[in-house]
Design a protein around this motif. Structure first.
Motif, PDB file in Angstrom:
ATOM      1  N   LEU A  41       0.854  -1.185   0.000  1.00 47.24           N
ATOM      2  CA  LEU A  41       0.000   0.000   0.000  1.00 47.24           C
ATOM      3  C   LEU A  41       0.889   1.234   0.000  1.00 47.24           C
ATOM      4  CD1 LEU A  41      -2.750   1.424   0.226  1.00 47.24           C
ATOM      5  CD2 LEU A  41      -2.635   1.059   2.710  1.00 47.24           C
ATOM      6  N   ASN A  42       0.781   2.013  -1.062  1.00 42.61           N
ATOM      7  CA  ASN A  42       1.572   3.243  -1.197  1.00 42.61           C
ATOM      8  C   ASN A  42       3.059   3.014  -0.939  1.00 42.61           C
ATOM      9  OD1 ASN A  42      -0.745   4.789  -1.838  1.00 42.61           O
ATOM     10  ND2 ASN A  42      -1.238   4.940   0.333  1.00 42.61           N
ATOM     11  N   ASP A  60      -5.115   5.989  -3.454  1.00 44.60           N
ATOM     12  CA  ASP A  60      -4.068   5.102  -2.947  1.00 44.60           C
ATOM     13  C   ASP A  60      -3.574   4.181  -4.056  1.00 44.60           C
ATOM     14  OD1 ASP A  60      -3.941   6.072  -0.366  1.00 44.60           O
ATOM     15  OD2 ASP A  60      -5.140   4.460   0.507  1.00 44.60           O
ATOM     16  N   LYS A  61      -2.315   3.761  -3.904  1.00 49.53           N
ATOM     17  CA  LYS A  61      -1.706   2.822  -4.842  1.00 49.53           C
ATOM     18  C   LYS A  61      -1.513   1.483  -4.152  1.00 49.53           C
ATOM     19  CE  LYS A  61       0.479   6.203  -7.709  1.00 49.53           C
ATOM     20  NZ  LYS A  61       0.994   7.484  -7.389  1.00 49.53           N
TER      21      LYS A  61
END
Length: 74
Positions: A41-42, A60-61
């Protein structure tokens, strides 16, 4: 308001999720087996034990890696 993420480099909107949903809910929404994926996550790896604590926000990535079993059988 649905949740919009970048999942493995692709922008995706998840109608069944909202901001503040968590990674465990994302895995469920994707219909994948949680014991066969790793999540980032991020830019930070999140252990499976912390998926329910890891809140998601629009933008979010998330990177998801699937583990595949198998082999030559030899």
């Amino acid at each position: 308001m649905p949740l919009t993420l970048t999942l493995n480099g692709q922008n995706r909107t998840f109608e069944g999720l909202v901001p503040d949903s968590n990674l465990a809910e994302l895995v469920d929404a994707l219909g994948v087996k949680g014991d066969r994926v790793a999540l980032e996550l991020n830019g930070e790896i999140v252990s499976r034990a912390r998926w329910a604590e890891a809140s998601l926000a629009n933008g979010d990535k998330v990177e998801m890696v699937h583990f595949v079993g198998g082999g030559s059988g030899a």
